[in-house]
Design an enzyme around this catalytic site. Structure first.
Site, PDB file in Angstrom:
ATOM      1  N   ARG A 109     -17.170   0.904  -1.517  1.00 19.80           N
ATOM      2  CA  ARG A 109     -16.267   0.392  -0.499  1.00 19.80           C
ATOM      3  C   ARG A 109     -16.773  -0.991  -0.136  1.00 19.80           C
ATOM      4  O   ARG A 109     -17.945  -1.175   0.150  1.00 19.80           O
ATOM      5  CB  ARG A 109     -16.355   1.290   0.719  1.00 19.80           C
ATOM      6  CG  ARG A 109     -15.281   1.094   1.746  1.00 19.80           C
ATOM      7  CD  ARG A 109     -15.616   1.880   2.983  1.00 19.80           C
ATOM      8  NE  ARG A 109     -15.786   3.310   2.727  1.00 19.80           N
ATOM      9  CZ  ARG A 109     -14.780   4.156   2.597  1.00 19.80           C
ATOM     10  NH1 ARG A 109     -13.549   3.753   2.706  1.00 19.80           N
ATOM     11  NH2 ARG A 109     -15.009   5.433   2.369  1.00 19.80           N
TER      12      ARG A 109
ATOM     13  N   LYS B 145       0.879  -1.171   0.000  1.00 14.38           N
ATOM     14  CA  LYS B 145       0.000   0.000   0.000  1.00 14.38           C
ATOM     15  C   LYS B 145       0.915   1.219   0.000  1.00 14.38           C
ATOM     16  O   LYS B 145       1.525   1.558   1.007  1.00 14.38           O
ATOM     17  CB  LYS B 145      -0.919   0.015   1.216  1.00 14.38           C
ATOM     18  CG  LYS B 145      -1.895   1.177   1.191  1.00 14.38           C
ATOM     19  CD  LYS B 145      -2.821   1.162   2.383  1.00 14.38           C
ATOM     20  CE  LYS B 145      -3.941   2.190   2.250  1.00 14.38           C
ATOM     21  NZ  LYS B 145      -3.483   3.554   2.000  1.00 14.38           N
TER      22      LYS B 145
HETATM   23  P1  AMP Z   1      -7.002   5.231   2.248  1.00 14.91           P
HETATM   24  O1  AMP Z   1      -6.626   6.494   1.519  1.00 14.91           O
HETATM   25  O2  AMP Z   1      -6.305   5.076   3.551  1.00 14.91           O
HETATM   26  O3  AMP Z   1      -8.492   5.054   2.339  1.00 14.91           O
HETATM   27  O4  AMP Z   1      -6.465   3.981   1.372  1.00 14.91           O
HETATM   28  C1  AMP Z   1      -6.871   3.729   0.049  1.00 14.91           C
HETATM   29  C2  AMP Z   1      -5.853   4.294  -0.939  1.00 14.91           C
HETATM   30  O5  AMP Z   1      -4.632   3.572  -0.917  1.00 14.91           O
HETATM   31  C3  AMP Z   1      -6.271   4.179  -2.377  1.00 14.91           C
HETATM   32  O6  AMP Z   1      -7.190   5.172  -2.729  1.00 14.91           O
HETATM   33  C4  AMP Z   1      -4.961   4.327  -3.112  1.00 14.91           C
HETATM   34  O7  AMP Z   1      -4.692   5.696  -3.332  1.00 14.91           O
HETATM   35  C5  AMP Z   1      -3.927   3.833  -2.126  1.00 14.91           C
HETATM   36  N1  AMP Z   1      -3.188   2.638  -2.537  1.00 14.91           N
HETATM   37  C6  AMP Z   1      -1.864   2.459  -2.370  1.00 14.91           C
HETATM   38  N2  AMP Z   1      -1.465   1.263  -2.821  1.00 14.91           N
HETATM   39  C7  AMP Z   1      -2.564   0.639  -3.302  1.00 14.91           C
HETATM   40  C8  AMP Z   1      -2.797  -0.642  -3.890  1.00 14.91           C
HETATM   41  N3  AMP Z   1      -1.825  -1.528  -4.071  1.00 14.91           N
HETATM   42  N4  AMP Z   1      -4.075  -0.932  -4.240  1.00 14.91           N
HETATM   43  C9  AMP Z   1      -5.074  -0.051  -4.054  1.00 14.91           C
HETATM   44  N5  AMP Z   1      -4.903   1.164  -3.515  1.00 14.91           N
HETATM   45  C10 AMP Z   1      -3.675   1.520  -3.127  1.00 14.91           C
END
Ligand code: AMP
Length: 600
Positions: free
Chosen positions: A426, A259
């Site tokens: 989601r 991530k």
């Molecule tokens: P959050 O912003 O904490 O809700 O986490 C989701 C975000 O993580 C997504 O919108 C992407 O911008 C990011 N992200 C980073 N790596 C990945 C991945 N491998 N797959 C999907 N999202 C990712």
């Protein structure tokens, strides 16, 4: 007609009633103008991603326009607004006086025939012209256009025209409510809602969805496919912190990916043309000329839509830099100098469309295979690091590696036959597992400002605390979680009045559920990242109320402001359900460690 509908919407907050009123309106609206009516209800002229100008009428200009239309001075307009509460009501009252006078001085017949009916098209088209007026002399043009409109309006119409110009229509109609109404009005009933929603997720344009369903019918919507150049609403992840349960939730086996902590990018390519959309679907192509080049060279397809994370890279060490580094690109006019200073790399993790084929409906392994086949890696383009994990030990090991490599954690993704790309949704097909979950402190959450309190002492005369809410996606409302007053720098506090001003309203916004009465109400718009010591139950707050106990909601103890999350819209905030899950997990943790806390 529109003004009457707005008036009835203003007086209610129950979603079912709102839907009924909207259905009646939509059914009466001629199909050729339905998109415009939907945009007006959404309080916009077009979807943001089109990158077209906003209305941009300053308050002073609106006052001037009312003054011109009613033959009053600016002063009188301002005073009337103060007495009546807002400029909309002031316009209504002053125009009403003018109309009365006209009635008295003209015969009734000529009064009635001389007034042209104001149509939605006339109003919408005038607002478009107001928005398009740019540069020198535009202020006067905007005033002239707006006052012309007001001169033709009935008093009630004037109230809403002015509020629309101010960006303060605030009907409290969320996109979820509008979709419900479209399903009933044109899809035959609420069973058509998923079709409307999917179309919206693929077009990010409710006006367009309404136009298609009203003119061509629901079958036409079912057949929609992604189009290069039109952004798709991004798929979102749930969160969880137990590797074993995460794997169970995705069906026992799944992809585990880094991530990355960067900026999400949906990249559209057609021939040599590349467009990049942000998570909020803004066109951010101009910020990343380097990415455009990497994609042109590395995506070997005539037409493709791929998705990934843009990450800032330390040019000296090649390591990841924190996401804040990318913000320089937003501020700088001279992007090219930042490109050298803070280079980026894109890690792709999905493929949504390829040469005429809609991949959003295909399972993840198929999407990944096609992505890998179509990408030729280069210095700025790569595929996200991932493994296929079958057991929690593998998952944890990969998670540790990801963290030590500078990633935020991992994303675990289902790979079974139903693991489609759920645009705009989601769900448990994607689960984020972040570093902070491992610590005793709860993870940060992203909450929406719905109210503010005046400060005392050193903060006298300024705002001292904010009322924060989570998003309840089932009910499409915002439920309060905490009042946050710490963590703000002096600069943050000084900026608060200006930041909040456009969103302050005099009564509780329709989509806010609160037992607390703040000093001012704020329309849900601004999202902030908040951290706290732990989650607690509180009778004062309404987040997930009834889920743990009937009379208490979930709250945060010792909340602290961390930063604004401009990249998130209110609907992207942490949901009430997520907070409920976090609360349950916290209870579990406490139960596992007797003596370190008290389980209730
Ligand atoms: P959050 O912003 O904490 O809700 O986490 C989701 C975000 O993580 C997504 O919108 C992407 O911008 C990011 N992200 C980073 N790596 C990945 C991945 N491998 N797959 C999907 N999202 C990712």
């Amino acid at each position: 007609m529109l003004a009457d509908t707005f008036e009835s919407l203003e007086s209610i907050t129950a979603r079912t009633q709102m839907v009924n009123i909207l259905v009646a309106l939509l059914k009466k609206t001629p199909a050729e103008i339905i998109d415009r009516v939907v945009y007006i209800i959404e309080e916009r002229l077009w979807p943001d991603w089109k990158g077209l100008p906003e209305l941009g009428v300053a308050e002073k200009s609106i006052i001037r326009a009312i003054a011109v239309a009613t033959g009053q001075s600016d002063d009188v307009v301002e005073r009337t607004a103060k007495t009546l509460g807002d400029l909309g009501k002031a316009a209504e009252s002053l125009i009403s006086t003018v109309r009365e006078k006209q009635k008295r001085t003209t015969s009734l017949l000529s009064f009635v025939t001389s007034r042209r009916e104001l149509t939605v098209s006339r109003v919408y088209d005038t607002f478009v012209r107001i928005a398009m007026a740019q540069g020198e002399g535009s202020k006067d043009i905007k005033i002239r256009l707006l006052s012309g409109l007001l001169a033709e309006a009935s008093p009630k119409e004037a109230r809403y025209i002015v509020r629309f110009a101010e960006g303060k229509l605030r009907l409290g109609v969320g996109e979820a409510t509008l979709m419900d109404a479209l399903a009933v009005a044109f899809g035959g009933g609420s069973f058509a809602r998923p079709i409307i929603e999917r179309a919206y997720n693929l077009r990010a344009d409710l006006g367009e969805v309404a136009r298609v369903v009203a003119t061509k019918g629901i079958e036409e919507l079912k057949a929609l496919k992604p189009v290069v150049g039109i952004p798709i609403r991004p798929m979102l992840a749930e969160r969880h912190n137990n590797p074993k349960e995460i794997l169970e939730k995705v069906g026992g086996v799944g992809f585990v990916e880094y991530k990355y902590d960067g900026e999400r990018a949906q990249i559209h390519k057609k021939g040599d043309e590349v467009v990049i959309f942000s998570r909020r679907l803004e066109n951010i192509t101009h910020q990343y000329p380097d990415v455009v080049d990497y994609v042109k060279r590395g995506v070997k397809a005539e037409e493709a839509i791929v998705e990934g994370e843009i990450v800032a890279i330390d040019p000296d060490t090649g390591e990841f830099k924190p996401f804040q580094e990318l913000m320089h690109r937003k501020r700088k006019h001279d992007v090219m100098s930042v490109v050298k200073e803070i280079p980026v790399r894109v890690y792709l993790f999905d493929l949504l469309y390829l040469n005429g084929v809609d991949y959003t409906v295909k399972p993840l392994p198929e999407r990944r295979k096609a992505l890998e086949e179509v990408i030729e890696k280069n210095e700025g383009l790569d595929i996200a690091e991932y493994i296929t994990a079958k057991n929690p030990v593998e998952l944890e090991k990969f998670f540790m590696g990801a963290i030590s490599d500078g990633a935020e954690g991992v994303m675990v993704k289902a790979i079974h036959k139903d693991s489609i790309y759920q645009a705009g949704t989601r769900g448990w097909l994607w689960i984020k597992f972040k570093r902070d979950y491992r610590s005793e402190m709860i993870d940060t959450v992203d909450l929406v400002v719905v109210g503010a309190f005046y400060g005392r002492g050193r903060r006298g005369g300024k705002f001292g605390a904010l009322l924060m809410a989570a998003y309840n996606e089932e009910k499409d409302v915002f439920e309060t979680v905490c009042k946050v007053g710490s963590g703000f720098t002096d600069e943050d506090l000084n900026q608060l009045p200006d930041l909040l001003k456009p969103y302050i309203v005099d009564k509780k916004p329709a989509r806010v559920v609160s037992n607390i009465q703040p000093d001012v109400w704020v329309v849900p718009k601004l999202v902030a990242e908040i951290i706290g010591a732990e989650l607690t139950l509180s009778p004062l707050h309404t987040c997930a109320v009834g889920k743990v106990r009937g009379d208490a909601g979930i709250s945060i103890r010792f909340p602290r402001f961390i930063r604004w999350r401009d990249d998130k819209s209110p609907e992207d905030a942490t949901t009430s359900n997520e907070l409920f899950e976090m609360y349950k997990n916290q209870l579990k943790k406490i139960a596992e460690k007797p003596g370190e806390g008290e389980a209730t």
